[in-house]
Design a protein around this motif. Structure first.
Motif, PDB file in Angstrom:
ATOM      1  N   GLN A  36      61.112 135.250  24.152  1.00 14.22           N
ATOM      2  CA  GLN A  36      60.978 133.999  24.905  1.00 14.22           C
ATOM      3  C   GLN A  36      59.585 133.413  24.750  1.00 14.22           C
ATOM      4  O   GLN A  36      59.402 132.203  24.882  1.00 14.22           O
ATOM      5  CB  GLN A  36      61.319 134.229  26.386  1.00 14.22           C
ATOM      6  N   GLY A  37      58.607 134.268  24.433  1.00 12.19           N
ATOM      7  CA  GLY A  37      57.254 133.799  24.160  1.00 12.19           C
ATOM      8  C   GLY A  37      57.088 133.224  22.761  1.00 12.19           C
ATOM      9  O   GLY A  37      56.016 132.748  22.410  1.00 12.19           O
ATOM     10  N   GLY A  38      58.151 133.292  21.954  1.00 13.27           N
ATOM     11  CA  GLY A  38      58.133 132.660  20.639  1.00 13.27           C
ATOM     12  C   GLY A  38      57.715 133.544  19.482  1.00 13.27           C
ATOM     13  O   GLY A  38      57.553 133.066  18.361  1.00 13.27           O
ATOM     14  N   ALA A  39      57.545 134.847  19.706  1.00 10.55           N
ATOM     15  CA  ALA A  39      57.087 135.740  18.630  1.00 10.55           C
ATOM     16  C   ALA A  39      58.205 136.052  17.647  1.00 10.55           C
ATOM     17  O   ALA A  39      59.361 136.241  18.033  1.00 10.55           O
ATOM     18  CB  ALA A  39      56.533 137.028  19.213  1.00 10.55           C
ATOM     19  N   SER A  40      57.841 136.127  16.381  1.00 15.36           N
ATOM     20  CA  SER A  40      58.774 136.505  15.327  1.00 15.36           C
ATOM     21  C   SER A  40      58.760 138.028  15.198  1.00 15.36           C
ATOM     22  O   SER A  40      57.893 138.599  14.547  1.00 15.36           O
ATOM     23  CB  SER A  40      58.383 135.855  13.993  1.00 15.36           C
ATOM     24  N   VAL A  41      59.729 138.667  15.859  1.00  9.04           N
ATOM     25  CA  VAL A  41      59.798 140.131  15.852  1.00  9.04           C
ATOM     26  C   VAL A  41      61.195 140.617  15.472  1.00  9.04           C
ATOM     27  O   VAL A  41      61.620 141.698  15.861  1.00  9.04           O
ATOM     28  CB  VAL A  41      59.368 140.728  17.214  1.00  9.04           C
ATOM     29  N   GLY A  42      61.924 139.776  14.719  1.00  7.48           N
ATOM     30  CA  GLY A  42      63.236 140.182  14.224  1.00  7.48           C
ATOM     31  C   GLY A  42      64.408 139.646  15.011  1.00  7.48           C
ATOM     32  O   GLY A  42      65.555 139.932  14.676  1.00  7.48           O
ATOM     33  N   PHE A  43      64.149 138.877  16.071  1.00  6.73           N
ATOM     34  CA  PHE A  43      65.226 138.357  16.900  1.00  6.73           C
ATOM     35  C   PHE A  43      65.121 136.843  17.014  1.00  6.73           C
ATOM     36  O   PHE A  43      64.027 136.284  16.990  1.00  6.73           O
ATOM     37  CB  PHE A  43      65.157 138.963  18.305  1.00  6.73           C
TER      38      PHE A  43
END
Length: 194
Positions: A36-43
Motif C-alpha cells: 500500500q506504500g507503493g513499494a515494488s516487492v513482487g506484489f
C-alpha cells in the motif's frame, strides 16, 4: 493496521524457526503496509489476503526445509513486526558459496530507525556462519534501499530498465548488487577441503 509513526528505536532481531497462524497474520499485515506504500516487492496493488498468506506459508515451509533463513525485527515494546529480510540458500550445487538476500521489508511506522541496516547486518552475519562468501540482491533503482545498500558496502552490478512494476502498474528499474563477505580463514580452509 497502522497508527502514527513510532518514535523510539528499541527493537529485537530474531531468526524465525517455525510457523504459526499469528506469525503469518503479522507478516501479511506487514506485506500490505509495504504494498500500500507503493513499494515494488513482487506484489501488485490488488494483492489479496489469500495471496499474501500463501506467499508467507510457502516461505515458512522453506524455512522449515532449511532453504530460506528468515530474520525479523520486532518492536521491543509492542512486539509488532517492524521488518523482515530473507536469505535464500537453496541454490544449485555449483553456487553453494553464495546466497540471495530477498524481501527486505520495513513497516512505514518504523522507517529511518536503522532497522533495515540492522537486519542486513544480521543476515550478512548469518551468511558468514553458513560459510557463504558472496551475497547478491536487487532493489528498485534510486530507492532508499538502493542508497542504504551502497552505504553498507554493497557493490552495484548494474541497472535493468523496466524490470518490474510498482503496485500501481508503472514500470521501475532494478539495480543488482553483490557483496563479498569476509569469512574467517579456518572456515575458508574447511570449505576448500569439502
Amino acid at each position: 493496521m497502522s497508527s502514527s509513526p513510532i518514535s523510539h528505536t528499541d527493537f529485537v532481531i530474531e531468526e524465525v524457526k517455525e510457523s504459526s497462524i499469528n506469525l503469518i497474520s503479522e507478516l501479511v499485515d506487514l506485506t500490505f503496509n509495504i504494498v500500500q506504500g507503493g513499494a515494488s516487492v513482487g506484489f501488485m496493488g490488488d494483492l489479496t489476503v489469500e495471496q499474501a498468506k500463501k506467499f508467507w506459508t510457502d516461505v515458512l515451509n522453506k524455512v522449515k526445509e532449511q532453504k530460506i533463513i528468515l530474520i525479523i525485527a520486532r518492536d521491543a515494546f509492542t512486539h509488532r513486526i517492524a521488518g523482515t529480510v530473507q536469505l535464500q540458500i537453496d541454490l544449485p550445487s555449483n553456487q553453494t558459496h553464495r546466497a540471495d538476500v530477498a524481501k527486505m521489508l520495513v513497516h512505514t511506522d518504523f522507517r529511518r530507525m536503522g532497522i533495515a541496516q540492522n537486519l542486513l547486518q544480521h543476515i550478512e552475519n548469518k551468511a558468514i556462519d553458513l560459510n557463504k562468501t558472496l551475497l547478491v540482491l536487487d532493489t528498485v533503482t534510486d530507492s532508499p534501499a538502493y542508497i542504504m545498500y551502497q552505504k553498507c558496502g554493497w557493490t552495484i552490478v548494474g541497472d535493468i530498465p523496466n524490470y518490474a512494476l510498482f503496485p500501481n502498474g508503472t514500470w521501475c528499474s532494478t539495480t543488482y548488487f553483490y557483496k563479498n563477505l569476509i569469512v574467517p580463514a579456518d572456515k575458508i580452509k574447511s570449505l576448500r577441503n569439502d
